[in-house]
Every structure is written in C-alpha cells, then in structure tokens.
Design an enzyme around this catalytic site. Structure first.
Site, PDB file in Angstrom:
ATOM      1  N   ASN A  36       0.847  -1.159   0.049  1.00 31.14           N
ATOM      2  CA  ASN A  36      -0.174  -0.018   0.184  1.00 31.14           C
ATOM      3  C   ASN A  36       0.839   1.293  -0.055  1.00 31.14           C
ATOM      4  OD1 ASN A  36      -2.597   1.105  -0.244  1.00 31.14           O
ATOM      5  ND2 ASN A  36      -2.458   1.726   2.183  1.00 31.14           N
ATOM      6  N   ASP A  59       8.137  -8.896   2.886  1.00 32.40           N
ATOM      7  CA  ASP A  59       6.681  -9.172   3.385  1.00 32.40           C
ATOM      8  C   ASP A  59       6.808  -9.756   4.923  1.00 32.40           C
ATOM      9  OD1 ASP A  59       4.208 -10.183   3.904  1.00 32.40           O
ATOM     10  OD2 ASP A  59       3.736 -10.081   1.924  1.00 32.40           O
ATOM     11  N   ALA A  83       3.060  -1.722   9.904  1.00 30.03           N
ATOM     12  CA  ALA A  83       2.612  -2.482   8.721  1.00 30.03           C
ATOM     13  C   ALA A  83       1.498  -3.195   9.101  1.00 30.03           C
ATOM     14  CB  ALA A  83       3.739  -3.653   8.380  1.00 30.03           C
ATOM     15  N   SER A 126      -5.894   1.930  17.182  1.00 28.50           N
ATOM     16  CA  SER A 126      -6.705   3.042  16.512  1.00 28.50           C
ATOM     17  C   SER A 126      -7.759   3.134  17.470  1.00 28.50           C
ATOM     18  CB  SER A 126      -7.011   2.412  15.127  1.00 28.50           C
ATOM     19  OG  SER A 126      -8.096   3.134  14.851  1.00 28.50           O
ATOM     20  N   TYR A 151     -11.169  -5.422  10.385  1.00 28.18           N
ATOM     21  CA  TYR A 151      -9.885  -4.516  10.694  1.00 28.18           C
ATOM     22  C   TYR A 151      -9.978  -4.157  12.031  1.00 28.18           C
ATOM     23  CZ  TYR A 151      -7.276  -0.096  10.911  1.00 28.18           C
ATOM     24  OH  TYR A 151      -6.456   0.835  11.482  1.00 28.18           O
ATOM     25  N   LYS A 155      -7.319  -4.884  15.479  1.00 31.72           N
ATOM     26  CA  LYS A 155      -6.431  -3.811  16.527  1.00 31.72           C
ATOM     27  C   LYS A 155      -6.871  -4.219  17.855  1.00 31.72           C
ATOM     28  CE  LYS A 155      -4.229  -1.461  13.287  1.00 31.72           C
ATOM     29  NZ  LYS A 155      -2.974  -1.693  13.071  1.00 31.72           N
ATOM     30  N   PHE A 219     -21.291  12.861   4.543  1.00 29.45           N
ATOM     31  CA  PHE A 219     -22.010  11.805   4.813  1.00 29.45           C
ATOM     32  C   PHE A 219     -22.801  12.082   6.213  1.00 29.45           C
ATOM     33  CE2 PHE A 219     -18.450   9.353   2.613  1.00 29.45           C
ATOM     34  CZ  PHE A 219     -19.219   9.184   1.482  1.00 29.45           C
ATOM     35  N   ASP A 299     -20.850   4.691  10.349  1.00 33.93           N
ATOM     36  CA  ASP A 299     -20.205   5.901  11.017  1.00 33.93           C
ATOM     37  C   ASP A 299     -20.734   6.387  12.199  1.00 33.93           C
ATOM     38  OD1 ASP A 299     -18.272   6.527   9.106  1.00 33.93           O
ATOM     39  OD2 ASP A 299     -19.449   8.020   8.132  1.00 33.93           O
TER      40      ASP A 299
HETATM   41  P1  NAD Z   1      -0.418   2.579   5.208  1.00 36.92           P
HETATM   42  O1  NAD Z   1      -1.156   1.556   4.438  1.00 36.92           O
HETATM   43  O2  NAD Z   1       0.057   3.979   4.546  1.00 36.92           O
HETATM   44  O3  NAD Z   1       0.972   2.004   5.469  1.00 36.92           O
HETATM   45  C1  NAD Z   1       1.194   0.669   6.087  1.00 36.92           C
HETATM   46  C2  NAD Z   1       2.269   0.209   5.277  1.00 36.92           C
HETATM   47  O4  NAD Z   1       2.551  -1.188   5.551  1.00 36.92           O
HETATM   48  C3  NAD Z   1       2.275   0.299   3.614  1.00 36.92           C
HETATM   49  O5  NAD Z   1       3.591   0.805   3.196  1.00 36.92           O
HETATM   50  C4  NAD Z   1       2.354  -1.215   3.350  1.00 36.92           C
HETATM   51  O6  NAD Z   1       2.993  -1.355   1.954  1.00 36.92           O
HETATM   52  C5  NAD Z   1       2.828  -1.842   4.502  1.00 36.92           C
HETATM   53  N1  NAD Z   1       2.743  -3.314   4.674  1.00 36.92           N
HETATM   54  C6  NAD Z   1       1.418  -3.725   4.782  1.00 36.92           C
HETATM   55  N2  NAD Z   1       1.389  -5.166   4.995  1.00 36.92           N
HETATM   56  C7  NAD Z   1       2.571  -5.573   5.167  1.00 36.92           C
HETATM   57  C8  NAD Z   1       3.313  -6.573   5.029  1.00 36.92           C
HETATM   58  N3  NAD Z   1       2.814  -7.826   5.384  1.00 36.92           N
HETATM   59  N4  NAD Z   1       4.760  -6.570   5.126  1.00 36.92           N
HETATM   60  C9  NAD Z   1       5.517  -5.475   4.895  1.00 36.92           C
HETATM   61  N5  NAD Z   1       4.820  -4.239   4.735  1.00 36.92           N
HETATM   62  C10 NAD Z   1       3.431  -4.319   4.794  1.00 36.92           C
HETATM   63  O7  NAD Z   1      -1.081   2.952   6.637  1.00 36.92           O
HETATM   64  P2  NAD Z   1      -1.105   3.984   7.741  1.00 36.92           P
HETATM   65  O8  NAD Z   1      -2.002   4.790   7.410  1.00 36.92           O
HETATM   66  O9  NAD Z   1       0.304   4.786   7.544  1.00 36.92           O
HETATM   67  O10 NAD Z   1      -1.146   3.319   8.855  1.00 36.92           O
HETATM   68  C11 NAD Z   1      -0.093   2.918   9.715  1.00 36.92           C
HETATM   69  C12 NAD Z   1      -0.594   1.983  10.927  1.00 36.92           C
HETATM   70  O11 NAD Z   1      -1.421   2.895  11.361  1.00 36.92           O
HETATM   71  C13 NAD Z   1      -1.588   0.564  10.289  1.00 36.92           C
HETATM   72  O12 NAD Z   1      -1.149  -0.357  11.535  1.00 36.92           O
HETATM   73  C14 NAD Z   1      -2.926   1.186  10.521  1.00 36.92           C
HETATM   74  O13 NAD Z   1      -3.858   0.184  10.802  1.00 36.92           O
HETATM   75  C15 NAD Z   1      -2.662   2.184  11.730  1.00 36.92           C
HETATM   76  N6  NAD Z   1      -3.802   3.266  11.732  1.00 36.92           N
HETATM   77  C16 NAD Z   1      -3.937   3.907  10.736  1.00 36.92           C
HETATM   78  C17 NAD Z   1      -4.936   5.353  10.714  1.00 36.92           C
HETATM   79  C18 NAD Z   1      -5.069   6.164   9.605  1.00 36.92           C
HETATM   80  O14 NAD Z   1      -5.991   6.882   9.816  1.00 36.92           O
HETATM   81  N7  NAD Z   1      -4.042   6.147   8.645  1.00 36.92           N
HETATM   82  C19 NAD Z   1      -5.742   5.261  12.080  1.00 36.92           C
HETATM   83  C20 NAD Z   1      -5.454   4.240  12.886  1.00 36.92           C
HETATM   84  C21 NAD Z   1      -4.554   3.557  12.982  1.00 36.92           C
HETATM   85  C1  UD1 Z   2     -11.878   5.627   9.105  1.00 32.72           C
HETATM   86  C2  UD1 Z   2     -11.897   4.498   9.604  1.00 32.72           C
HETATM   87  C3  UD1 Z   2     -11.063   4.237  10.847  1.00 32.72           C
HETATM   88  C4  UD1 Z   2      -9.725   4.830  10.865  1.00 32.72           C
HETATM   89  C5  UD1 Z   2      -9.798   6.344  10.002  1.00 32.72           C
HETATM   90  C6  UD1 Z   2      -8.594   6.798   9.694  1.00 32.72           C
HETATM   91  C7  UD1 Z   2     -14.056   3.696   9.243  1.00 32.72           C
HETATM   92  C8  UD1 Z   2     -15.507   3.067   9.701  1.00 32.72           C
HETATM   93  N1  UD1 Z   2     -13.306   4.086   9.982  1.00 32.72           N
HETATM   94  O1  UD1 Z   2     -12.308   6.612  10.291  1.00 32.72           O
HETATM   95  O2  UD1 Z   2     -10.898   2.959  11.222  1.00 32.72           O
HETATM   96  O3  UD1 Z   2      -8.870   4.628  12.052  1.00 32.72           O
HETATM   97  O4  UD1 Z   2     -10.772   6.267   9.053  1.00 32.72           O
HETATM   98  O5  UD1 Z   2      -7.877   6.451   8.552  1.00 32.72           O
HETATM   99  O6  UD1 Z   2     -13.889   3.606   7.734  1.00 32.72           O
HETATM  100  N2  UD1 Z   2     -16.569  11.914   5.593  1.00 32.72           N
HETATM  101  C9  UD1 Z   2     -17.482  12.651   4.340  1.00 32.72           C
HETATM  102  N3  UD1 Z   2     -17.346  12.399   3.196  1.00 32.72           N
HETATM  103  C10 UD1 Z   2     -16.502  11.855   2.748  1.00 32.72           C
HETATM  104  C11 UD1 Z   2     -15.388  10.862   3.584  1.00 32.72           C
HETATM  105  C12 UD1 Z   2     -15.547  11.049   4.837  1.00 32.72           C
HETATM  106  O7  UD1 Z   2     -18.383  13.305   4.913  1.00 32.72           O
HETATM  107  O8  UD1 Z   2     -15.908  11.421   1.479  1.00 32.72           O
HETATM  108  C13 UD1 Z   2     -16.871  12.070   6.942  1.00 32.72           C
HETATM  109  C14 UD1 Z   2     -17.189  10.612   7.650  1.00 32.72           C
HETATM  110  O9  UD1 Z   2     -18.571  10.492   7.391  1.00 32.72           O
HETATM  111  C15 UD1 Z   2     -16.707  10.986   9.044  1.00 32.72           C
HETATM  112  C16 UD1 Z   2     -15.626  12.071   8.739  1.00 32.72           C
HETATM  113  O10 UD1 Z   2     -15.715  12.686   7.481  1.00 32.72           O
HETATM  114  O11 UD1 Z   2     -17.468  11.606   9.796  1.00 32.72           O
HETATM  115  C17 UD1 Z   2     -14.260  11.252   8.682  1.00 32.72           C
HETATM  116  O12 UD1 Z   2     -13.953  10.346   7.763  1.00 32.72           O
HETATM  117  P1  UD1 Z   2     -12.764   9.385   7.553  1.00 32.72           P
HETATM  118  O13 UD1 Z   2     -11.684  10.411   7.286  1.00 32.72           O
HETATM  119  O14 UD1 Z   2     -13.289   8.399   6.636  1.00 32.72           O
HETATM  120  O15 UD1 Z   2     -12.508   8.714   9.032  1.00 32.72           O
HETATM  121  P2  UD1 Z   2     -13.272   7.848   9.891  1.00 32.72           P
HETATM  122  O16 UD1 Z   2     -14.514   7.436   9.414  1.00 32.72           O
HETATM  123  O17 UD1 Z   2     -13.415   8.705  11.318  1.00 32.72           O
END
Ligand code: NAD
Ligand code: UD1
Length: 340
Positions: A36, A59, A83, A126, A151, A155, A219, A299
């Site tokens: 990703n 991986d 990851a 998360s 998902y 966590k 939304f 949501d």
């Molecule tokens: P991301 O997808 O941008 O980064 C994850 C990275 O891990 C990617 O580069 C992907 O290629 C790599 N990866 C996935 N599976 C792998 C594997 N089996 N081996 C090696 N590499 C692998 O995601 P992010 O937004 O940077 O999120 C990072 C972490 O934080 C994740 O665990 C995610 O669940 C958690 N998290 C993210 C958010 C968010 O909103 N982005 C919110 C809460 C928690």
């Molecule tokens: C989502 C994930 C959550 C993850 C987080 C950050 C779900 C149910 N939850 O949270 O697990 O940790 O992303 O990556 O997917 N919205 C709009 N229009 C859009 C997109 C979003 O109105 O096109 C609204 C959503 O309804 C929400 C807010 O914006 O109220 C934030 O949405 P989003 O960025 O997708 O994050 P979460 O839903 O909070």
C-alpha cells in the site's frame, strides 16, 4: 546511534515517523512490502535533510524474512510496527486476508523479538477499538465495544496479544491509539498517497479542490452535533509521528510504568465535517464543491480523545492546528499534481 526497525515505514504514518526518528538521531531500518505504498516515498524521505534510512523490500508474512532481518541486524533495539492492512470496508469483504496480514505479521515479529532478546515495541492501534463509545471525550479506560469490522477487530486482538505477551516475555510494549491523522510533512516531500478513490475525508477534500473529484459528499447532516455533521479528532501526522519517538524513548530509558501501556494520541479537540470544510476553504482560499447526503453506514457521531494521559506520561501534546494540517495536505496535493 540506536537502530530501530520500522515496519510499514514507507506508508503514510510510518514515513513521517521515520523522518522524526532520524531527526532525533536514531538509525532506521524500514521493512515494507509496498502493498500500500510506493518506492518513491523513499525518495521523498531522503530528500529531507539528514534522512537516509535503510530500506528492505519484504513481506512480514514471511517468517524467514523476519528471522533473516534480525540475524543481519542484531543491533536493533526497538521496533515500531505500522505494517498492516487498514481499509475498513475491504476488511469486511476479505476478513481472512486482514486477520492473516495483521495478526500473523504481529506474531512473527514478536516471536523474533523474543528470540533475539529485543525489548522495545510500539504498536499502531486505533480509536476504532472503542467502537461507538458511550461518552466523550474517550479515555484509555473507556471499554471496547464489539468491533464493527475485521480491521477493528485485528487492532483489538493485537492489543490483547501484546497484553499477554508482555506479561510472559522480556518484551515491553506501548500501544498508541491514533485518532484521525491528516496532513503532510511541511516540506511536502511526503504525505498521504491514497490508492484509487479516497475513503477518508481530507484526501477527498484536497482532490475535490484540485479538480480530480467533482464534488465531496458530506455523509450525514442529522447527527446530534452543533451543525449536524459528524465530529472527529483530526491530528497532524507530524504530531502523531513525534508521539512515536517519545513513546520509544520512554521504553528505551525504561521510564514505562508497566510492561504494557496504552495511550490515546489525538488533539483532544473535535471538529465536524463542516468545520473541516470551512477551515480548508480558508487556507486554500477557495470554495469547495460539496453536498449533504445520507449518513455512511458504520459511521459514529463523534470520536474525540482525552489525551491527558499522553500529555502527562509521555510529555507529549499535539501542537499543530487543524488549519496547519489542512494547509500541509493542500500543499502536498498540489505537489502531487505538479509531479504527474
Ligand atoms: P499505510 O497503508 O499507508 O502504511 C502501511 C504500510 O505497511 C504500507 O506501506 C504497506 O505497504 C505496508 N505493509 C502492509 N502489510 C505489510 C506486510 N505484510 N509486510 C510488509 N509491509 C506491509 O497505513 P498508515 O495510514 O500509515 O497506517 C499505519 C498503521 O497505523 C496501520 O497499522 C494502521 O492500521 C494504523 N492506523 C492508521 C490510521 C489512519 O488513519 N491512517 C488510524 C489508526 C491506525
Ligand atoms: C476511518 C476508519 C477508521 C480509521 C480512520 C482513519 C471507518 C468506519 N473508520 O475513520 O478505522 O482509523 O478512517 O484512517 O472507515 N466523510 C465525509 N465524506 C467523505 C469521507 C468522509 O463526509 O467523502 C466524513 C465521515 O462520515 C466522517 C468524517 O468525514 O464523519 C471522517 O471520515 P474518515 O476520514 O473516513 O475517517 P473515519 O470514518 O473517522
């Protein structure tokens, strides 16, 4: 220099954390399978002064790869584990793929930490573990609700695995429960790279403003909030990255109060979707084309962190404003357009 393994270090949050780690003098080894992310992120990281991580494309589902990695780098003193697969909707359609990637990788890593006597582990958790919480703001003691998706369940399971493993091994861990990370590095060298149509709010906003998408759908406008739209705690990704550095430093200096600790990482301030749109319009100096539509299934009305524990114990506080985060996201979007 202390050597840290960052899994998923070319991803969105991982790449920003790699930069903050190196700013603080750590040596960084990244493992990422690019499932990703893109190799170009490495160019972005190295374009930021003093950033030269070692990158291993592999991986974590291959146990042998992790074994080899620790053999080649016996001086790794800590692991930050980003990851994972993270798309909530996709996880509902492909549960086994999500359990396999998120849980098997975690177990293989912990086995190698145990075997190699590595002590320090930071886990990406998360706010999704709380589900539809009964009261706001959410503290670390707010109980889990049943997960809405595989998902979210991975966590919760990851946290439980750490709780029991840190009880029985030398491993000491901190889980950081992120609220909603947004924004990009101030240099615009790295940022969020959503593949396909963005599911998250801020990339959808910036792509709409850039003309890649016609219109943002808001939304739900009938939530019980000040303007009817849902509230989230949006945190600048660089503030979030810094929280990892201080959590790691806490483990390294053995400042942790138990083998396993959990901290909420947010700003403590909730903003509605319309608040975010208004702030974006101000920083980008343009009107955004949006319409109010029905709620998105799954949501919740509000997520907002109580961050007092992280403030007190980690000595960490989010510093950047919503406007700064949106400004950085917008600059990153413009840079992406200029590049392509
Ligand atoms: P991301 O997808 O941008 O980064 C994850 C990275 O891990 C990617 O580069 C992907 O290629 C790599 N990866 C996935 N599976 C792998 C594997 N089996 N081996 C090696 N590499 C692998 O995601 P992010 O937004 O940077 O999120 C990072 C972490 O934080 C994740 O665990 C995610 O669940 C958690 N998290 C993210 C958010 C968010 O909103 N982005 C919110 C809460 C928690
Ligand atoms: C989502 C994930 C959550 C993850 C987080 C950050 C779900 C149910 N939850 O949270 O697990 O940790 O992303 O990556 O997917 N919205 C709009 N229009 C859009 C997109 C979003 O109105 O096109 C609204 C959503 O309804 C929400 C807010 O914006 O109220 C934030 O949405 P989003 O960025 O997708 O994050 P979460 O839903 O909070």
């Amino acid at each position: 220099m202390k050597k840290i393994l960052v899994t998923g270090g070319l991803g969105y949050i991982g790449s920003h954390t790699v930069v903050e780690l190196q700013n603080e003098g750590f040596e960084v080894v990244i493992i990422d399978n690019l499932s990703n992310s893109s190799i170009e992120v490495l160019d972005g990281i190295t374009a930021i002064p003093n950033n030269q991580p070692l990158f291993i494309q592999d991986d974590l589902k291959n146990k042998n790869s992790i074994q080899d990695l620790f053999k080649k780098h016996p001086d790794i003193v800590g692991v930050i584990h980003f990851a994972a697969s993270k798309a909530v909707g996709e996880s509902v359609k492909k549960p086994l793929e999500y359990y396999h990637n998120n849980i098997a990788s975690l177990i293989y890593l912990l086995e190698e930490l145990e075997a190699n006597n590595v002590r320090n582990f930071i886990f990406s958790s998360s706010c999704t573990v709380y589900g539809d919480a009964d009261s706001m703001p959410i503290t670390e003691n707010t109980p889990y609700k049943p997960a809405d998706s595989p998902y979210g369940n991975t966590k919760q399971m990851g946290e439980e695995i750490l709780k029991f493993t840190t009880n029985a091994t030398q491993i000491e861990a901190i889980s950081l429960r992120y609220f909603n990370p947004i924004g990009a590095h101030v240099t615009a060298e790295i940022g969020e790279l959503p593949i396909g149509v963005p599911q998250n709010l801020v990339p959808f906003i910036t792509q709409t403003a850039a003309g890649i998408r016609d219109q943002l759908s808001v939304f739900g406008s009938d939530y019980k909030t000040h303007d009817g739209t849902a509230i989230r705690d949006y945190i600048h990704v660089v503030d979030l990255a810094k929280a990892h550095v201080v959590a790691l430093q806490r483990l390294l200096r053995q400042g942790n109060k138990s083998n396993y600790e959990i901290f909420n990482i947010g700003t403590g301030k909730g903003n509605s979707v319309l608040d975010v749109i208004k702030a974006f319009e101000k920083v980008a100096n343009q009107k955004l084309n949006y319409k109010l539509v029905a709620r998105r299934p799954g949501d919740v009305t509000e997520y907002c962190a109580d961050t007092s524990l992280a403030n007190l114990e980690l000595g960490w506080k989010a510093k950047m404003t919503l406007e700064e985060a949106l400004d950085s996201a917008w600059k990153w979007q413009q840079k992406l357009i200029a590049k392509n």
